[in-house]
Scaffold this motif. Structure first.
Motif, PDB file in Angstrom:
ATOM      1  N   LEU A  15      11.876   4.025   3.183  1.00  0.00           N
ATOM      2  CA  LEU A  15      12.482   4.676   2.028  1.00  0.00           C
ATOM      3  C   LEU A  15      12.050   6.135   2.094  1.00  0.00           C
ATOM      4  O   LEU A  15      10.921   6.473   1.746  1.00  0.00           O
ATOM      5  CB  LEU A  15      12.021   4.029   0.719  1.00  0.00           C
ATOM      6  CG  LEU A  15      12.468   4.710  -0.570  1.00  0.00           C
ATOM      7  CD1 LEU A  15      13.983   4.742  -0.679  1.00  0.00           C
ATOM      8  CD2 LEU A  15      11.858   4.020  -1.773  1.00  0.00           C
ATOM      9  N   LYS A  23      15.764   4.287  -4.541  1.00  0.00           N
ATOM     10  CA  LYS A  23      14.797   3.230  -4.865  1.00  0.00           C
ATOM     11  C   LYS A  23      15.464   1.977  -5.412  1.00  0.00           C
ATOM     12  O   LYS A  23      15.007   0.877  -5.147  1.00  0.00           O
ATOM     13  CB  LYS A  23      13.776   3.726  -5.892  1.00  0.00           C
ATOM     14  CG  LYS A  23      12.715   4.599  -5.313  1.00  0.00           C
ATOM     15  CD  LYS A  23      11.630   4.861  -6.321  1.00  0.00           C
ATOM     16  CE  LYS A  23      11.944   6.084  -7.099  1.00  0.00           C
ATOM     17  NZ  LYS A  23      10.803   6.653  -7.795  1.00  0.00           N
ATOM     18  N   ILE A  40       7.239   3.712   2.385  1.00  0.00           N
ATOM     19  CA  ILE A  40       7.795   4.683   1.441  1.00  0.00           C
ATOM     20  C   ILE A  40       7.061   6.007   1.608  1.00  0.00           C
ATOM     21  O   ILE A  40       5.890   6.039   1.991  1.00  0.00           O
ATOM     22  CB  ILE A  40       7.683   4.214  -0.022  1.00  0.00           C
ATOM     23  CG1 ILE A  40       6.223   3.986  -0.433  1.00  0.00           C
ATOM     24  CG2 ILE A  40       8.504   2.966  -0.245  1.00  0.00           C
ATOM     25  CD1 ILE A  40       6.018   3.736  -1.907  1.00  0.00           C
ATOM     26  N   GLN A  44       5.931   8.925  -4.955  1.00  0.00           N
ATOM     27  CA  GLN A  44       6.926   8.178  -5.715  1.00  0.00           C
ATOM     28  C   GLN A  44       6.582   8.315  -7.193  1.00  0.00           C
ATOM     29  O   GLN A  44       5.415   8.388  -7.565  1.00  0.00           O
ATOM     30  CB  GLN A  44       6.918   6.701  -5.314  1.00  0.00           C
ATOM     31  CG  GLN A  44       7.334   6.431  -3.896  1.00  0.00           C
ATOM     32  CD  GLN A  44       8.804   6.704  -3.653  1.00  0.00           C
ATOM     33  OE1 GLN A  44       9.647   6.470  -4.501  1.00  0.00           O
ATOM     34  NE2 GLN A  44       9.105   7.212  -2.473  1.00  0.00           N
ATOM     35  N   ASN A  53       4.462   0.935  -8.076  1.00  0.00           N
ATOM     36  CA  ASN A  53       5.591   0.603  -7.195  1.00  0.00           C
ATOM     37  C   ASN A  53       6.220  -0.746  -7.530  1.00  0.00           C
ATOM     38  O   ASN A  53       7.438  -0.902  -7.449  1.00  0.00           O
ATOM     39  CB  ASN A  53       5.150   0.626  -5.734  1.00  0.00           C
ATOM     40  CG  ASN A  53       4.879   2.028  -5.253  1.00  0.00           C
ATOM     41  OD1 ASN A  53       5.388   2.999  -5.799  1.00  0.00           O
ATOM     42  ND2 ASN A  53       4.070   2.143  -4.214  1.00  0.00           N
ATOM     43  N   LEU A  58       9.857  -2.289  -5.922  1.00  0.00           N
ATOM     44  CA  LEU A  58       9.481  -2.265  -4.505  1.00  0.00           C
ATOM     45  C   LEU A  58       8.624  -3.489  -4.188  1.00  0.00           C
ATOM     46  O   LEU A  58       7.832  -3.927  -5.016  1.00  0.00           O
ATOM     47  CB  LEU A  58       8.741  -0.967  -4.182  1.00  0.00           C
ATOM     48  CG  LEU A  58       9.530   0.312  -4.492  1.00  0.00           C
ATOM     49  CD1 LEU A  58       8.688   1.536  -4.177  1.00  0.00           C
ATOM     50  CD2 LEU A  58      10.836   0.349  -3.731  1.00  0.00           C
TER      51      LEU A  58
END
Length: 95
Positions: A15, A23, A40, A44, A53, A58
């Motif tokens: 990602l 996302k 990732i 974030q 997350n 995620l």
């Protein structure tokens, strides 16, 4: 399925963005390939609260993408692929 048959199983998913529109699909996509590594980029965030997350959808096996493949700990693909993470601090007032 045609690409998997030709090249083998999905090994890594990345990602590369902090954008919510990326996302929202990344978690469900990663769950389709539970044996793949899921990386990732850092920083974030969620708005208005900065959520973990797992609250962003995620998967639990999410790993941070090393900032550079030029470091020993960042060479996660054995020299097959080079990468550099370029980021800005997201949030209110950063645009």
């Amino acid at each position: 399925q045609e690409l998997i048959d030709k090249y083998g199983p999905v090994r890594d998913i990345i990602l590369p963005s902090v954008a919510v529109e990326h996302k929202v699909n990344a978690g469900p996509f990663a769950r389709q390939y539970p044996n793949a590594n899921f990386y990732i980029c850092d920083k974030q965030y969620a708005f208005p609260l900065n959520l973990p997350n797992s609250f962003l959808g995620l998967p639990s096996w999410t790993k941070p993408l090393p900032r550079s493949s030029q470091t020993p700990e960042g060479d996660i693909w054995g020299g097959e692929l080079e990468h550099e993470v370029v980021s800005v601090k997201p949030g209110i007032g950063s645009f």
